[in-house]
Motif scaffolding. Structure first.
Motif, PDB file in Angstrom:
ATOM      1  N   CYS A   1       0.829  -1.204   0.000  1.00 25.09           N
ATOM      2  CA  CYS A   1       0.000   0.000   0.000  1.00 25.09           C
ATOM      3  C   CYS A   1       0.864   1.256   0.000  1.00 25.09           C
ATOM      4  O   CYS A   1       0.553   2.242  -0.678  1.00 25.09           O
ATOM      5  CB  CYS A   1      -0.894   0.024   1.241  1.00 25.09           C
ATOM      6  N   THR A   2       1.944   1.220   0.779  1.00 24.58           N
ATOM      7  CA  THR A   2       2.779   2.406   0.927  1.00 24.58           C
ATOM      8  C   THR A   2       3.424   2.799  -0.390  1.00 24.58           C
ATOM      9  O   THR A   2       3.448   3.978  -0.758  1.00 24.58           O
ATOM     10  CB  THR A   2       3.841   2.176   2.004  1.00 24.58           C
ATOM     11  N   HIS A   3       3.939   1.806  -1.134  1.00 25.80           N
ATOM     12  CA  HIS A   3       4.565   2.161  -2.408  1.00 25.80           C
ATOM     13  C   HIS A   3       3.523   2.726  -3.364  1.00 25.80           C
ATOM     14  O   HIS A   3       3.812   3.650  -4.131  1.00 25.80           O
ATOM     15  CB  HIS A   3       5.288   0.948  -3.016  1.00 25.80           C
ATOM     16  N   LEU A   4       2.293   2.187  -3.325  1.00 22.47           N
ATOM     17  CA  LEU A   4       1.255   2.708  -4.202  1.00 22.47           C
ATOM     18  C   LEU A   4       0.891   4.140  -3.817  1.00 22.47           C
ATOM     19  O   LEU A   4       0.731   5.010  -4.688  1.00 22.47           O
ATOM     20  CB  LEU A   4       0.015   1.815  -4.142  1.00 22.47           C
ATOM     21  N   LEU A   5       0.803   4.415  -2.518  1.00 18.96           N
ATOM     22  CA  LEU A   5       0.470   5.770  -2.086  1.00 18.96           C
ATOM     23  C   LEU A   5       1.620   6.737  -2.342  1.00 18.96           C
ATOM     24  O   LEU A   5       1.384   7.935  -2.538  1.00 18.96           O
ATOM     25  CB  LEU A   5       0.073   5.773  -0.611  1.00 18.96           C
ATOM     26  N   ASP A   6       2.871   6.242  -2.343  1.00 22.36           N
ATOM     27  CA  ASP A   6       3.982   7.084  -2.786  1.00 22.36           C
ATOM     28  C   ASP A   6       3.691   7.629  -4.189  1.00 22.36           C
ATOM     29  O   ASP A   6       3.937   8.807  -4.485  1.00 22.36           O
ATOM     30  CB  ASP A   6       5.286   6.284  -2.832  1.00 22.36           C
ATOM     31  N   CYS A   7       3.183   6.751  -5.045  1.00 21.41           N
ATOM     32  CA  CYS A   7       2.878   7.140  -6.420  1.00 21.41           C
ATOM     33  C   CYS A   7       1.635   8.022  -6.477  1.00 21.41           C
ATOM     34  O   CYS A   7       1.599   9.019  -7.219  1.00 21.41           O
ATOM     35  CB  CYS A   7       2.674   5.892  -7.274  1.00 21.41           C
ATOM     36  N   ILE A   8       0.614   7.674  -5.698  1.00 21.61           N
ATOM     37  CA  ILE A   8      -0.638   8.416  -5.729  1.00 21.61           C
ATOM     38  C   ILE A   8      -0.462   9.821  -5.165  1.00 21.61           C
ATOM     39  O   ILE A   8      -1.185  10.744  -5.553  1.00 21.61           O
ATOM     40  CB  ILE A   8      -1.730   7.633  -4.977  1.00 21.61           C
ATOM     41  N   ASP A   9       0.523  10.017  -4.276  1.00 13.96           N
ATOM     42  CA  ASP A   9       0.759  11.362  -3.768  1.00 13.96           C
ATOM     43  C   ASP A   9       1.061  12.330  -4.912  1.00 13.96           C
ATOM     44  O   ASP A   9       0.627  13.481  -4.892  1.00 13.96           O
ATOM     45  CB  ASP A   9       1.913  11.364  -2.760  1.00 13.96           C
ATOM     46  N   GLY A  10       1.790  11.862  -5.910  1.00 14.67           N
ATOM     47  CA  GLY A  10       2.025  12.707  -7.077  1.00 14.67           C
ATOM     48  C   GLY A  10       0.752  12.921  -7.874  1.00 14.67           C
ATOM     49  O   GLY A  10       0.462  14.036  -8.317  1.00 14.67           O
ATOM     50  N   ALA A  11      -0.032  11.840  -8.034  1.00 15.79           N
ATOM     51  CA  ALA A  11      -1.293  11.961  -8.770  1.00 15.79           C
ATOM     52  C   ALA A  11      -2.265  12.879  -8.052  1.00 15.79           C
ATOM     53  O   ALA A  11      -3.136  13.501  -8.693  1.00 15.79           O
ATOM     54  CB  ALA A  11      -1.911  10.584  -8.962  1.00 15.79           C
ATOM     55  N   ALA A  12      -2.116  12.981  -6.722  1.00 22.19           N
ATOM     56  CA  ALA A  12      -3.035  13.799  -5.933  1.00 22.19           C
ATOM     57  C   ALA A  12      -2.861  15.296  -6.185  1.00 22.19           C
ATOM     58  O   ALA A  12      -3.626  16.105  -5.664  1.00 22.19           O
ATOM     59  CB  ALA A  12      -2.872  13.492  -4.443  1.00 22.19           C
ATOM     60  N   ARG A  13      -1.858  15.672  -6.952  1.00 20.13           N
ATOM     61  CA  ARG A  13      -1.779  17.051  -7.450  1.00 20.13           C
ATOM     62  C   ARG A  13      -2.868  17.297  -8.497  1.00 20.13           C
ATOM     63  O   ARG A  13      -3.352  18.409  -8.657  1.00 20.13           O
ATOM     64  CB  ARG A  13      -0.428  17.304  -8.131  1.00 20.13           C
ATOM     65  N   HIS A  14      -3.209  16.242  -9.231  1.00 22.67           N
ATOM     66  CA  HIS A  14      -3.994  16.390 -10.453  1.00 22.67           C
ATOM     67  C   HIS A  14      -5.416  15.854 -10.347  1.00 22.67           C
ATOM     68  O   HIS A  14      -6.349  16.480 -10.857  1.00 22.67           O
ATOM     69  CB  HIS A  14      -3.274  15.675 -11.602  1.00 22.67           C
ATOM     70  N   VAL A  15      -5.587  14.683  -9.710  1.00 25.22           N
ATOM     71  CA  VAL A  15      -6.912  14.059  -9.639  1.00 25.22           C
ATOM     72  C   VAL A  15      -7.966  14.994  -9.047  1.00 25.22           C
ATOM     73  O   VAL A  15      -9.102  15.045  -9.552  1.00 25.22           O
ATOM     74  CB  VAL A  15      -6.844  12.732  -8.857  1.00 25.22           C
ATOM     75  N   PRO A  16      -7.639  15.765  -7.982  1.00 27.10           N
ATOM     76  CA  PRO A  16      -8.669  16.638  -7.400  1.00 27.10           C
ATOM     77  C   PRO A  16      -9.188  17.733  -8.332  1.00 27.10           C
ATOM     78  O   PRO A  16     -10.124  18.443  -7.963  1.00 27.10           O
ATOM     79  CB  PRO A  16      -7.956  17.237  -6.179  1.00 27.10           C
ATOM     80  N   GLN A  17      -8.594  17.886  -9.505  1.00 25.51           N
ATOM     81  CA  GLN A  17      -9.180  18.781 -10.491  1.00 25.51           C
ATOM     82  C   GLN A  17     -10.474  18.195 -11.062  1.00 25.51           C
ATOM     83  O   GLN A  17     -11.314  18.939 -11.600  1.00 25.51           O
ATOM     84  CB  GLN A  17      -8.187  19.039 -11.636  1.00 25.51           C
ATOM     85  N   ARG A  18     -10.615  16.869 -10.908  1.00 27.23           N
ATOM     86  CA  ARG A  18     -11.781  16.176 -11.466  1.00 27.23           C
ATOM     87  C   ARG A  18     -12.615  15.463 -10.410  1.00 27.23           C
ATOM     88  O   ARG A  18     -13.827  15.309 -10.580  1.00 27.23           O
ATOM     89  CB  ARG A  18     -11.307  15.140 -12.493  1.00 27.23           C
ATOM     90  N   ALA A  19     -11.983  14.991  -9.348  1.00 27.69           N
ATOM     91  CA  ALA A  19     -12.697  14.212  -8.330  1.00 27.69           C
ATOM     92  C   ALA A  19     -11.954  14.319  -7.009  1.00 27.69           C
ATOM     93  O   ALA A  19     -10.734  14.515  -6.982  1.00 27.69           O
ATOM     94  CB  ALA A  19     -12.802  12.747  -8.761  1.00 27.69           C
ATOM     95  N   ALA A  20     -12.686  14.183  -5.917  1.00 21.44           N
ATOM     96  CA  ALA A  20     -12.077  14.191  -4.588  1.00 21.44           C
ATOM     97  C   ALA A  20     -11.375  12.865  -4.337  1.00 21.44           C
ATOM     98  O   ALA A  20     -11.854  11.807  -4.761  1.00 21.44           O
ATOM     99  CB  ALA A  20     -13.136  14.443  -3.527  1.00 21.44           C
ATOM    100  N   LEU A  21     -10.240  12.919  -3.646  1.00 21.26           N
ATOM    101  CA  LEU A  21      -9.407  11.736  -3.436  1.00 21.26           C
ATOM    102  C   LEU A  21      -8.827  11.741  -2.029  1.00 21.26           C
ATOM    103  O   LEU A  21      -8.242  12.746  -1.604  1.00 21.26           O
ATOM    104  CB  LEU A  21      -8.266  11.712  -4.463  1.00 21.26           C
ATOM    105  N   TYR A  22      -8.994  10.618  -1.319  1.00 20.94           N
ATOM    106  CA  TYR A  22      -8.441  10.455   0.023  1.00 20.94           C
ATOM    107  C   TYR A  22      -7.983   9.013   0.204  1.00 20.94           C
ATOM    108  O   TYR A  22      -8.479   8.089  -0.460  1.00 20.94           O
ATOM    109  CB  TYR A  22      -9.493  10.749   1.106  1.00 20.94           C
ATOM    110  N   ALA A  23      -7.059   8.816   1.143  1.00 17.07           N
ATOM    111  CA  ALA A  23      -6.741   7.487   1.650  1.00 17.07           C
ATOM    112  C   ALA A  23      -7.256   7.411   3.080  1.00 17.07           C
ATOM    113  O   ALA A  23      -7.127   8.374   3.848  1.00 17.07           O
ATOM    114  CB  ALA A  23      -5.237   7.232   1.617  1.00 17.07           C
ATOM    115  N   VAL A  24      -7.847   6.276   3.429  1.00 17.70           N
ATOM    116  CA  VAL A  24      -8.413   6.108   4.768  1.00 17.70           C
ATOM    117  C   VAL A  24      -7.791   4.879   5.411  1.00 17.70           C
ATOM    118  O   VAL A  24      -7.461   3.905   4.739  1.00 17.70           O
ATOM    119  CB  VAL A  24      -9.948   5.982   4.728  1.00 17.70           C
ATOM    120  N   ALA A  25      -7.640   4.938   6.724  1.00 14.75           N
ATOM    121  CA  ALA A  25      -7.093   3.805   7.473  1.00 14.75           C
ATOM    122  C   ALA A  25      -7.696   3.812   8.871  1.00 14.75           C
ATOM    123  O   ALA A  25      -8.223   4.819   9.334  1.00 14.75           O
ATOM    124  CB  ALA A  25      -5.564   3.887   7.546  1.00 14.75           C
ATOM    125  N   ARG A  26      -7.573   2.682   9.563  1.00 15.97           N
ATOM    126  CA  ARG A  26      -8.219   2.540  10.867  1.00 15.97           C
ATOM    127  C   ARG A  26      -7.389   3.095  12.017  1.00 15.97           C
ATOM    128  O   ARG A  26      -7.876   3.192  13.137  1.00 15.97           O
ATOM    129  CB  ARG A  26      -8.552   1.070  11.125  1.00 15.97           C
TER     130      ARG A  26
END
Length: 243
Positions: free
Chosen positions: A99-124
């Motif tokens: 999960c961590t390596h994927l979120l490393d990548c998604i952190d970069g995508a999170a610059r751009h995705v919120p231009q079209r849709a809301a994006l969060y990671a959730v954990a317990r």
């Protein structure tokens, strides 16, 4: 689209290489078309079920104190919301490396995705733990939320609590044992109504021989890059939190 087009050639390549590469290119074109066809099917899904409650999460507020936020608020100005379930529950000494390596990548995508849709990671885990980890990891764009004991992970397969006895038996999971899973869920808001749109159900589908479930490979650049190499992913490599 015409498939008869001028092909590339690189210095000193052999006729055998070019013939094999052209055959691979044809397969890549077919895969591209299949990928788009699957994406079109995903976009054309009928409306899913209405969410059973307006789940309450926790986040770090503007004054750096934990604050509560409801699912309906997470959409902001958007009609679509993506929630990734991060395998980092309070019982874990550290987060899931995959999960961590994927979120490393998604952190970069999170610059751009919120231009079209809301994006969060959730954990317990508690929000302070998640916020501290995000800071240590250098995630400057991806927003983390704590499920704060709500039923979201169980209802939307962020853990194995909702698995039926048949699903547990099929997968060899013991009864009464629950653990986190890397589920991506998409929701759509229309007025005051929130409906589930899509989930990465491939996470729970049977694996093919010699493979992990690969449910989110289509958003994972690490595996995509390695798949271009002669060595491929290899039989022993798996991302780590630190190297």
């Amino acid at each position: 689209m015409a498939d008869d087009f001028a092909r590339m050639a690189f210095p000193n390549e052999s006729p055998a290489y070019r013939a094999a590469r052209n055959a691979l290119l044809d397969a890549e074109i077919a895969l591209r078309r299949q990928t788009e066809a699957v994406a079109a099917m995903r976009r054309a899904l009928p409306s899913g079920g209405e969410v059973p409650e307006d789940y309450v999460f926790e986040r770090i507020g503007a004054d750096f104190r934990p604050e509560q936020v409801e699912l309906s608020e997470l959409f902001g100005d958007h009609s679509t919301l993506l929630l990734y379930s991060y395998m980092f529950g309070p019982e874990r000494d550290g987060p899931c490396p995959g999960c961590t390596h994927l979120l490393d990548c998604i952190d970069g995508a999170a610059r751009h995705v919120p231009q079209r849709a809301a994006l969060y990671a959730v954990a317990r885990s508690p929000i302070a733990r998640l916020a501290g980890w995000a800071h240590a990891r250098g995630w400057n764009h991806l927003q983390l939320l704590s499920t704060a004991g709500n039923d979201y992970p169980a209802h939307y397969y962020g853990n194995t609590a909702a698995l039926t006895p048949a699903m547990r038996a099929e997968r060899g999971h013991a009864d009464g044992k629950t653990w986190d899973e890397p589920m991506l869920n998409v929701f759509r808001k229309d007025g005051d109504t929130i409906r589930h749109v899509w989930a990465s159900e491939l996470v729970f589908a049977p694996d093919d021989p010699g493979q992990n479930h690969r449910a989110l490979d289509f958003i994972d650049p690490v595996w995509g890059l390695l798949d271009t190499t002669p060595e491929g992913r290899g039989d022993t490599f798996f991302p780590k939190v630190d190297y």
